[in-house]
Each structure stands twice: as structure tokens, then as C-alpha cells.
Motif scaffolding. Structure first.
Motif, PDB file in Angstrom:
ATOM      1  N   SER A 312       0.845  -1.196   0.000  1.00 48.25           N
ATOM      2  CA  SER A 312       0.000   0.000   0.000  1.00 48.25           C
ATOM      3  C   SER A 312       0.879   1.245   0.000  1.00 48.25           C
ATOM      4  O   SER A 312       2.011   1.209   0.508  1.00 48.25           O
ATOM      5  N   VAL A 313       0.354   2.286  -0.625  1.00 47.62           N
ATOM      6  CA  VAL A 313       1.130   3.530  -0.658  1.00 47.62           C
ATOM      7  C   VAL A 313       0.354   4.638   0.046  1.00 47.62           C
ATOM      8  O   VAL A 313      -0.873   4.670  -0.003  1.00 47.62           O
ATOM      9  N   THR A 314       1.097   5.507   0.712  1.00 49.81           N
ATOM     10  CA  THR A 314       0.469   6.658   1.371  1.00 49.81           C
ATOM     11  C   THR A 314       1.061   7.912   0.744  1.00 49.81           C
ATOM     12  O   THR A 314       2.246   8.210   0.917  1.00 49.81           O
ATOM     13  N   LEU A 315       0.235   8.590  -0.044  1.00 51.13           N
ATOM     14  CA  LEU A 315       0.738   9.743  -0.786  1.00 51.13           C
ATOM     15  C   LEU A 315       0.688  11.005   0.076  1.00 51.13           C
ATOM     16  O   LEU A 315      -0.264  11.201   0.831  1.00 51.13           O
ATOM     17  N   ARG A 316       1.710  11.819  -0.088  1.00 51.07           N
ATOM     18  CA  ARG A 316       1.651  13.158   0.513  1.00 51.07           C
ATOM     19  C   ARG A 316       2.655  14.054  -0.199  1.00 51.07           C
ATOM     20  O   ARG A 316       3.459  13.574  -1.012  1.00 51.07           O
ATOM     21  N   ASP A 440       5.671   2.060 -10.590  1.00 59.03           N
ATOM     22  CA  ASP A 440       4.333   1.883 -11.173  1.00 59.03           C
ATOM     23  C   ASP A 440       3.259   2.307 -10.178  1.00 59.03           C
ATOM     24  O   ASP A 440       2.271   2.935 -10.527  1.00 59.03           O
ATOM     25  N   LEU A 441       3.468   1.928  -8.912  1.00 58.52           N
ATOM     26  CA  LEU A 441       2.475   2.275  -7.891  1.00 58.52           C
ATOM     27  C   LEU A 441       2.421   3.773  -7.645  1.00 58.52           C
ATOM     28  O   LEU A 441       1.374   4.321  -7.325  1.00 58.52           O
ATOM     29  N   LEU A 442       3.574   4.433  -7.806  1.00 56.51           N
ATOM     30  CA  LEU A 442       3.658   5.858  -7.457  1.00 56.51           C
ATOM     31  C   LEU A 442       3.483   6.769  -8.675  1.00 56.51           C
ATOM     32  O   LEU A 442       3.586   7.986  -8.555  1.00 56.51           O
ATOM     33  N   GLY A 443       3.262   6.180  -9.836  1.00 49.42           N
ATOM     34  CA  GLY A 443       3.124   6.988 -11.059  1.00 49.42           C
ATOM     35  C   GLY A 443       4.457   7.573 -11.497  1.00 49.42           C
ATOM     36  O   GLY A 443       4.499   8.574 -12.221  1.00 49.42           O
ATOM     37  N   CYS A 444       5.553   6.954 -11.052  1.00 51.48           N
ATOM     38  CA  CYS A 444       6.882   7.445 -11.423  1.00 51.48           C
ATOM     39  C   CYS A 444       7.374   6.738 -12.686  1.00 51.48           C
ATOM     40  O   CYS A 444       6.821   5.723 -13.092  1.00 51.48           O
ATOM     41  N   GLU A 445       8.413   7.302 -13.282  1.00 42.73           N
ATOM     42  CA  GLU A 445       9.053   6.658 -14.434  1.00 42.73           C
ATOM     43  C   GLU A 445      10.521   6.471 -14.089  1.00 42.73           C
ATOM     44  O   GLU A 445      11.153   7.366 -13.533  1.00 42.73           O
ATOM     45  N   LEU A 446      11.048   5.285 -14.431  1.00 41.82           N
ATOM     46  CA  LEU A 446      12.454   5.001 -14.142  1.00 41.82           C
ATOM     47  C   LEU A 446      13.121   4.490 -15.413  1.00 41.82           C
ATOM     48  O   LEU A 446      12.626   3.552 -16.032  1.00 41.82           O
ATOM     49  N   ALA A 447      14.226   5.163 -15.802  1.00 37.59           N
ATOM     50  CA  ALA A 447      14.898   4.744 -17.037  1.00 37.59           C
ATOM     51  C   ALA A 447      16.409   4.849 -16.850  1.00 37.59           C
ATOM     52  O   ALA A 447      16.890   5.500 -15.924  1.00 37.59           O
ATOM     53  N   VAL A 448      17.129   4.151 -17.738  1.00 38.13           N
ATOM     54  CA  VAL A 448      18.587   4.191 -17.629  1.00 38.13           C
ATOM     55  C   VAL A 448      19.191   4.489 -18.999  1.00 38.13           C
ATOM     56  O   VAL A 448      18.663   4.069 -20.031  1.00 38.13           O
ATOM     57  N   THR A 449      20.276   5.270 -18.976  1.00 36.25           N
ATOM     58  CA  THR A 449      21.118   5.403 -20.168  1.00 36.25           C
ATOM     59  C   THR A 449      22.509   5.045 -19.689  1.00 36.25           C
ATOM     60  O   THR A 449      22.894   5.405 -18.580  1.00 36.25           O
ATOM     61  N   SER A 450      23.221   4.306 -20.512  1.00 34.08           N
ATOM     62  CA  SER A 450      24.516   3.840 -20.035  1.00 34.08           C
ATOM     63  C   SER A 450      25.415   3.468 -21.205  1.00 34.08           C
ATOM     64  O   SER A 450      24.937   3.139 -22.284  1.00 34.08           O
TER      65      SER A 450
END
Ligand code: ADP
Length: 473
Positions: A312-316, A440-450
Motif C-alpha cells: 500500500s502507498v500513502t501519498l503526501r 508503477d504504484l507511485l506513477g513514477c518513471e524510471l529509465a537508464v542510459t549507459s
């Protein structure tokens, strides 16, 4: 010979030549044509006779024929009337013959169409009497009548109550669709109609087959759905069992591990007596290994929980800059231990809407990876910024890098990139998988360049406004 006699000779010759012309006309058929020809010949002959008589008389040879000349003149008028009549009659006859030929041609055409059309066509009266039928109609009636096809009723009802449904013959051998169009009544006042019968047996069979097939398909789908539901239930059960198992196991493991770490600490601090340098060193290793083990256990529990959707997530509202700066500072000692320079940069007060603990977990994982995979003397730079409604965190290292083909794979659970020098670095291959799931739960995006051998940059985008994920969490 005087001039009158010469004129008589000329007119006689003119009539005689007309006679020859008319005689040469090829009036063979019709008979009325012949009549016309012969009456015309007779009329002209009379005037040839009158001409000859005049010539003889005016030439002073003989007036003997003069007596009969009058008869000839009297006869001439009715003969001309006959000529005119027979000519008109001959014309009418020729016209009638032409019409008949045209009608015959049309009839032939019609019959050609009626006999070759793939439908049974018949003309019937209200008593069921068939006035005309083509071959196909004969065939259909032979099979279907009188059991199914009541022709009398069809004609009587035409066109209001046409049987729209195909008619079966009882044995299921034939189905016909019936169309009907009324005609003018016959001379006895009986109603008549054109009835068109189309053999639709094949179509009906196909429809039946299709229906059977549809029903079978429906049954199959129901069966498969039931199987899938059961499989899903079993899967859910297995997931719950696995989660229970991991929860229990991690609890069982964590308690003694915490004791090991705690007691090792106590001994290391010399609270239970002085330690030799060797003991100090080895106990230090025990403590660090125990911490690693604790981390692995926590990771395992996390991935199971997240994948089962039980996190579960608690947003603030969270100050992203402050949070990231804090995490970077907390890892300063580790960076120092690795001999890696850890820097932080970003404007104050970048606010985001998120679960701070989960955000910490993601950031911590990115940073510790950066430190873990960067050689001594390297650098890990953390920056915070904002763009398009997102707070943006980047963790860029000058470490060993990730090959392009592995860059997506590292986000999958238990995936670690194979490399000789990586084997020295502990880990479960779960950190990035957990981070992606949490994102995904937090609506974030995670990407990598390397780039291999040059370093990696992980970019985390955290929404500034987020109302929560739509699916179950
Ligand atoms: P773990 O670090 O426990 O192995 P992660 O899921 O965090 O698990 O990472 C998966 C793999 O991705 C690592 O094993 C490593 O091969 C690669 N990786 C992650 N971060 C970096 C980095 N900053 N530089 C190079 N490789 C990395």
C-alpha cells in the motif's frame, strides 16, 4: 396513219411495257401479294386492249373491237379498287408477319431466361392449377408438393402473406423460399400469380451447421473460462501461499539476523571484554555479511509483496530536494569506504506528490548501485530538478556501465548482468525490479542510459501531482 393513231400506239406500248414490269414483280408470298399482282395485271391488260382497239380504229383498220372497249373501261374501276385493297391487305399481312417474328424472338428470349434461371418459376391459379412451370419448378413441386407447398393458398394470399421462412419437406430433404406476384385474373375471373421457388436447402444446412458450431464454441468457451477461473484461483492461492511462506520465513530469518548484528555490535564495542585486532576484523566481517543477508531477506519479502499487489502507498507532498539530499548524505560514509566521490546538486523545494518511504527505497537502491558498480576514484552525482510536471532525480556514475542489450533486462527480478568483475559485488538482482514496481504504484518513471565502461545514469521522474494508481494496490 394519222397522229391520233400514233398517240394510241404510244399509249398502248406504254401500257404493254407496264404490263411486263408488273408481271416481272416477284410476288410469290404472301398470297394476298399475288392477288394484288394479278388484279393489277388484269387492270393494265384492259387498258392494253383499249389501246389496241383505238389503234386499229384510228388507223382505219377495223372498229370491231370498239364495242368491247366500253366493257373494258367499266371493268377497270373495280379492278383498280381490288388492286388498292389487296395492296393494303398485303401490307397488313407483311406487318403482322413481322410482328409475329418479333414476338417469337421475345418469347424465345423469355423462355431461355426462365429455363436457365436457378429458380423454379410457375404460373398458377387460385385453385392450385399450374398453367406454366419451368423444369426446376417441376422438380421442386415433384419433391415438395402437396405436403408442404400449398400453391392454391400461395396464389390466394399473394402478395400479402408470402411465406418468408424456408419450407421443409418433412424429411428435411428440401427447403424452398417462396416469392409470389399476382397477375391479372383469367377469363373465368380466377386469380393467377407468378410463383418463384428458390431452393435454399444448402443455405439452411449451412446456417444450421453454423448454429451448431456457434453452440459448440460457446460450450468450449464456457469450459475454458471455467478452467481459467480455476487456474486463476489456484494461482492466487499459490501466490498467497508463497507470500505467507516468505513473510514467515523472512520473519524467522530476520529475528536471528538482527540478534547476530546486535550482539556482534555489542562484542565489537568491547562491552563483553577486549578483542584482539584479528577478532575485531573478523567480527566486523560477520556484522557486514549479516547486514547484507538482512538486506537480501528484506528485498525478497518486498518483491513478493509488490508483485502480489499487497503493497500500500500513502501519498503526501514531499520535498524531493530535501529528501534526496538526506539520502545522499546518509550514504556518504559508504561512498567514502568505496573511495567514490558522492555529490549532490539541485534547487531547493522541488515538491512532489508521493509516498516518501517508497521514494527513499527507490533512491537508496539507485545510489547504492551507483556506489557498488563504480570503481575506486570514480564519481556518483545525484541531481534534482523539475520538468513537465515531474520532479526529476538523476543518479549518474562513472562506473562499469551496462551494455545496451542489458539495459531493459536489469529491471527484471533476479536479473544481474554477467561480468567478471561484477562477481565480487553482492546482490540479489531484485533492487531495480522492486524499484520499477514501486514506480508503477507511485506513477513514477524510471529509465537508464549507459555506456559500457563509461558509467550509467538512472533517471527517476516523480509526478508533482498524483492521485494514486487506478488498479488495486
Ligand atoms: P543487485 O544490485 O542486487 O544485483 P539490482 O536489481 O539493483 O540488483 O540490479 C540488477 C543488476 O543491474 C545488477 O546486478 C548490475 O548488474 C546492474 N546494475 C544496476 N545498477 C548498475 C550501475 N549503476 N552500474 C552498472 N550496473 C548496474
Amino acid at each position: 396513219m394519222n397522229w391520233i393513231a400514233i398517240a394510241d400506239v404510244i399509249s398502248t406500248l406504254a401500257f404493254a411495257s407496264a404490263l411486263l414490269f408488273v408481271a416481272a414483280i416477284p410476288y410469290k408470298t404472301p398470297k394476298i401479294g399475288k392477288l394484288f399482282k394479278y388484279t393489277l395485271l388484269a387492270a393494265i391488260s384492259l387498258y392494253v386492249f383499249v389501246g389496241v382497239s383505238n389503234v386499229l380504229e384510228h388507223a382505219g383498220i377495223t372498229a370491231f373491237l370498239d364495242t368491247y372497249e366500253d366493257f373494258a373501261e367499266v371493268l377497270y374501276v373495280p379492278l383498280v379498287a381490288y388492286v388498292l385493297y389487296s395492296r393494303a391487305a398485303a401490307e397488313r399481312l407483311v406487318e403482322a408477319q413481322r410482328d409475329e417474328a418479333a414476338i417469337r424472338r421475345e418469347h424465345e428470349l423469355l423462355m431461355g431466361v426462365v429455363e436457365t434461371t436457378p429458380a423454379g418459376i410457375l404460373i398458377a391459379d387460385e385453385e392450385g392449377g399450374v398453367i406454366f412451370e419451368n423444369e426446376l419448378a417441376r422438380e421442386i413441386l415433384g419433391i415438395a408438393r402437396p405436403r408442404q407447398l400449398d400453391i392454391a393458398r400461395i396464389v390466394r394470399d399473394a402478395p400479402s402473406a408470402l411465406p418468408r421462412e424456408p419450407i421443409g419437406d418433412g424429411d428435411g430433404r428440401l427447403f424452398v423460399s417462396v416469392r409470389c406476384r399476382p397477375l391479372a385474373p383469367d377469363e373465368h375471373g380466377r386469380r393467377r400469380a407468378v410463383v418463384v421457388l428458390v431452393d435454399v436447402t444448402q443455405r439452411v444446412r449451412n446456417e444450421e451447421e453454423l448454429e451448431r458450431y456457434g453452440k459448440r464454441l460457446e460450450r468450449d468457451i464456457d469450459l475454458r473460462t471455467a478452467e481459467l477461473l480455476e487456474a486463476n484461483r489456484q494461482l492466487q492461492e499459490a501466490i498467497t501461499t508463497r507470500e505467507d511462506f516468505f513473510a514467515r520465513m523472512s520473519h524467522e530469518l530476520r529475528t536471528p539476523l538482527n540478534s547476530i548484528v546486535g550482539f556482534t555490535d555489542v562484542i565489537l564495542k568491547g562491552l563483553s571484554g577486549p578483542l584482539t585486532d584479528d577478532q575485531q576484523l573478523q567480527l566486523g566481517m560477520v556484522k557486514s555479511s549479516s547486514r547484507d543477508l538482512l538486506e537480501i531477506v528484506n528485498d525478497l519479502l518486498d518483491i513478493v509483496r509488490v508483485e502480489a499487489g499487497h503493497t500500500s502507498v500513502t501519498l503526501r507532498a514531499v520535498d524531493l530536494t530535501a529528501r534526496m539530499r538526506g539520502i545522499a548524505a546518509s550514504l556518504g560514509a559508504v561512498a567514502e569506504l568505496h573511495g567514490v566521490a558522492l555529490t549532490f546538486d539541485g534547487p531547493d523545494g522541488v515538491m512532489v506528490s508521493t509516498d516518501p518511504d517508497k521514494l527513499d527505497q527507490i533512491a537508496r537502491n539507485l545510489l547504492s548501485n551507483g556506489l557498488k558498480f563504480t570503481e575506486k576514484g570514480g564519481r556518483v552525482a545525484v541531481t534534482v530538478g523539475e520538468s513537465d510536471g515531474f520532479g526529476v532525480v538523476t543518479v549518474a556514475d562513472t562506473g562499469i556501465g551496462i551494455a545496451p542489450e542489458d539495459q531493459e533486462r536489469v529491471f527484471e527480478a533476479f536479473e544481474q548482468v554477467e561480468a567478471a568483475d561484477r562477481s565480487q559485488r553482492y546482490g540479489t538482482g531484485l533492487g531495480l525490479a522492486i524499484s520499477r514496481e514501486l514506480c508503477d504504484l507511485l506513477g513514477c518513471e524510471l529509465a537508464v542510459t549507459s555506456a559500457l565502461g563509461e558509467g550509467s545514469t538512472f533517471t527517476l521522474r516523480v509526478p508533482r501531482e498524483f492521485a494514486g494508481a487506478s488498479g488495486p494496490s
